[in-house]
Every structure is written in structure tokens, then in C-alpha cells.
Design a protein around this motif. Structure first.
Motif, short mmCIF file in Angstrom:
data_model
loop_
_atom_site.label_atom_id
_atom_site.label_comp_id
_atom_site.label_asym_id
_atom_site.label_seq_id
_atom_site.Cartn_x
_atom_site.Cartn_y
_atom_site.Cartn_z
N HIS A 154 0.84 -1.20 0.00
CA HIS A 154 0.00 0.00 0.00
C HIS A 154 0.88 1.25 0.00
O HIS A 154 2.08 1.21 0.29
N THR A 155 0.23 2.38 -0.29
CA THR A 155 0.95 3.64 -0.26
C THR A 155 1.32 4.04 1.17
O THR A 155 0.91 3.41 2.12
N HIS A 156 2.10 5.09 1.27
CA HIS A 156 2.59 5.70 2.51
C HIS A 156 3.84 5.01 3.05
O HIS A 156 4.57 5.61 3.85
N VAL A 157 4.12 3.77 2.64
CA VAL A 157 5.26 3.05 3.20
C VAL A 157 6.16 2.45 2.12
O VAL A 157 7.13 1.77 2.45
N THR A 158 5.87 2.67 0.84
CA THR A 158 6.65 2.04 -0.21
C THR A 158 8.05 2.65 -0.28
O THR A 158 8.29 3.79 0.12
N ALA A 159 8.98 1.87 -0.84
CA ALA A 159 10.36 2.33 -0.94
C ALA A 159 10.50 3.61 -1.77
O ALA A 159 11.23 4.53 -1.37
N PRO A 160 9.83 3.75 -2.92
CA PRO A 160 9.98 5.01 -3.67
C PRO A 160 9.49 6.23 -2.89
O PRO A 160 10.11 7.31 -2.98
N ALA A 170 13.50 10.79 1.89
CA ALA A 170 14.92 10.82 2.22
C ALA A 170 15.68 11.84 1.37
O ALA A 170 16.64 12.46 1.84
N ALA A 171 15.23 12.01 0.13
CA ALA A 171 15.88 13.00 -0.73
C ALA A 171 15.68 14.42 -0.19
O ALA A 171 16.58 15.27 -0.30
N LEU A 172 14.52 14.69 0.38
CA LEU A 172 14.31 15.99 1.02
C LEU A 172 15.22 16.15 2.23
O LEU A 172 15.84 17.20 2.43
N GLY A 228 19.51 18.56 3.81
CA GLY A 228 19.93 19.12 5.09
C GLY A 228 18.77 19.38 6.02
O GLY A 228 18.89 20.17 6.97
N LEU A 229 17.64 18.71 5.77
CA LEU A 229 16.45 18.88 6.60
C LEU A 229 16.34 17.74 7.60
O LEU A 229 16.61 16.58 7.27
N THR A 230 15.91 18.08 8.81
CA THR A 230 15.85 17.12 9.91
C THR A 230 14.41 16.93 10.37
O THR A 230 13.69 17.90 10.60
N ASP A 231 14.02 15.69 10.53
CA ASP A 231 12.73 15.32 11.12
C ASP A 231 12.85 15.55 12.63
O ASP A 231 13.35 14.71 13.37
#
Length: 301
Positions: free
Chosen positions: A178-184, A190-192, A196-199
Motif C-alpha cells: 500500500h501507499t505511505h510506506v513504499t520504498a519510492p 529521504a531526498a528531502l 539538510g532537513l531534519t525530522d
């Protein structure tokens, strides 16, 4: 609590909240603003036109000292920025924002608030992997990242519609395929972060169970069967200034709540202390990965 000048980096409390129809949530939103006193508020799924948003909330927000930037399209989508620390260089959408079904949807608005560019984002849902909406979601995220000119002084806030890791969903097995958890999707997030952005919530609470969304179905919220899909991604300056990062779970309780809870980051000063990860914590959470629970069926438009 709030500062009034934009000459210095004076941002204090930033909050993001998918209100799931702001008109329905006014009886919850205004008291919440009075209680939590956020300086900058990012709202998603306002589901109003710009004129309608100002008609129903403009006077009440002005009374509380907020300037407004709203990007709406009527009954679907819609995002807003409310600020008591300045609202400069407002931008609806972002450079090269992609269309869906021939239209640019109202999913992004940003402005410089207290020296930091803050984005209110409602990322496309994706619906089904490999569907046109899923491809649109990945393209939308890629174009967003490419448009960010100064990541160090940026905050991306909103309903990102991606759970960063398996720890951010109540039962990873239920989400398989399902969506929300797929690798892409996770790679796009992760690209965002690679800019240099931190969660900030996960950095503060690396091993804790913390969610921001719970389906309306009976028992999901009370059993804490949720997802963490509402994020604050902060550039190096606001990330280093963050003194507390937490989910205001109290706002998900009570009468006619949104199915999302606000996520809050306190910069420079934490008025409520270093609280979290969810306030208040659930009293009787179900075991993660226990009895399989069907996924929510609702989709955005």
C-alpha cells in the motif's frame, strides 16, 4: 509569547495541523490557538476557497494577531499559513509544481516568517502504487525538493502522507503493498532530508512510539493504532534551535476532532517544557504488530 519583528530570527512555536475541513473545525481550532499560542500555524485540507477562508476566519485570526496566507481550491485540498512573526514573500505552490489531471492543486503555500521560510504542505496521497496519482506524488515531491533555494533556513511542515519508517505505523504488515510506506515514497522523503532537513520529532524521540494520524473508525485512536505522516522537517538553523518537538494528541480527543493531531516544534524556548512525544500519552495502547487491523479506506481527492 510571540515576537512581532521580522528583523531577527525570532520564531518560537511552529505548528502544523491537517484540520480535515477548517470550517467544521473552527470550534476546535480557535480554542486551540488560544491554548497553545503558536506563532506560526500551517494548516492543511482547509477545503475552502481563499475568499471563503477569509470570510469564516479572517476576523477571528486578526483579533489574535495572525496574518494569513491561504492557497485554496474550494471543496478539496487547501493549505494556509498563519503568522504572528511576519508573513513576507508569500508563494503559492513552488517552481515547476506539477499538474494532476490538467490542474495545479492547492497543496503548498510558503512565506518567510521571522526569518525562516515556512512551508505548509499537503502532499498528494498516492492512492495506489503505480497509479497516476502515485506517480504524481513522487514527481510533486521531487519538484518540491528542487525548488528549495536555501534549505538551511527552511521548514517543511504538513501532512506529508509518508510514514518515514516501519516504526511510524501501527502494523507494518498491514501496509504491505500500500501507499505511505513504499520504498519510492520513502526514498523521495529521504531526498528531502538529504538537502539538510531534519525530522525534528524523530530526532528528539528516536525510539518512541509516536503517531499523528488515527483513522476515525471506533477504537483506532483509543488503542493508539495510528501513523506518523505529519512531519516538521527543519533546516540546520531551525533544527538546532528546536528545544521541544511533540504531537499535541489532546487536540485529537473530544468532540468532532480532525483525524490528525497538531505537530509542534518550539524554537529557542519551550514554553511547556521538553514535553512529548505525544501529549497526553495514550492510556491503553494496543500492542504494535498484534491482531491485523484493516487499513483505512478513505483517500484524498
Amino acid at each position: 509569547m510571540s515576537a512581532t519583528t521580522t528583523d531577527t530570527l525570532d520564531l518560537m512555536r511552529v505548528a502544523t495541523w491537517n484540520v480535515n475541513s477548517v470550517k467544521q473545525r473552527i470550534p476546535r481550532l480557535l480554542p486551540w490557538l488560544d491554548q497553545r499560542q503558536p506563532d506560526v500555524v500551517c494548516l492543511q485540507e482547509t477545503k475552502l476557497s481563499d475568499d471563503a477562508f477569509h470570510d469564516v476566519l479572517g476576523a477571528d485570526l486578526a483579533e489574535r494577531g495572525y496574518e494569513i496566507a491561504h492557497n485554496g481550491q474550494g471543496q478539496w485540498n487547501g493549505v494556509a499559513l498563519l503568522s504572528r512573526v511576519g508573513l513576507d514573500d508569500v508563494q503559492h505552490g513552488f517552481a515547476d509544481v506539477p499538474e494532476y489531471d490538467g490542474k495545479v492543486e492547492a497543496r503548498a503555500v510558503s512565506a518567510v516568517c521571522g526569518g525562516v521560510r515556512v512551508y505548509s504542505l499537503y502532499v498528494p496521497n498516492g492512492r495506489e502504487p503505480d497509479s497516476p496519482h502515485y506517480i504524481y506524488k513522487l514527481d510533486w515531491l521531487a519538484k518540491l525538493g528542487a525548488s528549495i533555494a536555501d534549505p538551511a533556513s527552511t521548514m517543511l511542515c504538513g501532512d506529508i502522507n509518508i510514514a518515514p519508517t516501519d516504526a511510524d505505523v501501527y502494523d507494518p504488515a498491514s501496509f504491505d503493498g500500500h501507499t505511505h510506506v513504499t520504498a519510492p515514497e520513502r526514498d523521495a522523503l529521504a531526498a528531502l532530508e538529504a538537502l539538510g532537513l531534519t525530522d525534528v520529532v524523530r530526532r528528539r524521540w528516536p525510539g518512541e512510539r509516536v503517531y499523528s494520524y488515527w483513522d476515525y473508525r471506533a477504537g483506532m485512536f483509543h488503542k493508539d493504532l495510528g501513523m506518523r505522516i505529519d512531519l516538521i522537517l527543519a533546516g540546520s538553523d531551525p533544527a538546532e534551535r528546536t528545544k521541544a518537538a511533540w504531537v499535541d494528541r489532546l487536540a485529537r480527543k473530544g468532540t468532532k476532532p480532525s483525524d490528525h493531531a497538531p505537530v509542534i516544534a518550539d524554537l529557542d524556548t519551550a514554553p511547556d517544557g521538553d514535553v512529548g512525544p505525544m501529549v497526553p500519552p495514550p492510556s491503553n495502547p494496543a500492542k504494535r504488530g498484534g491482531k491485523k487491523v484493516p487499513l483505512p479506506q478513505s483517500q484524498d481527492k
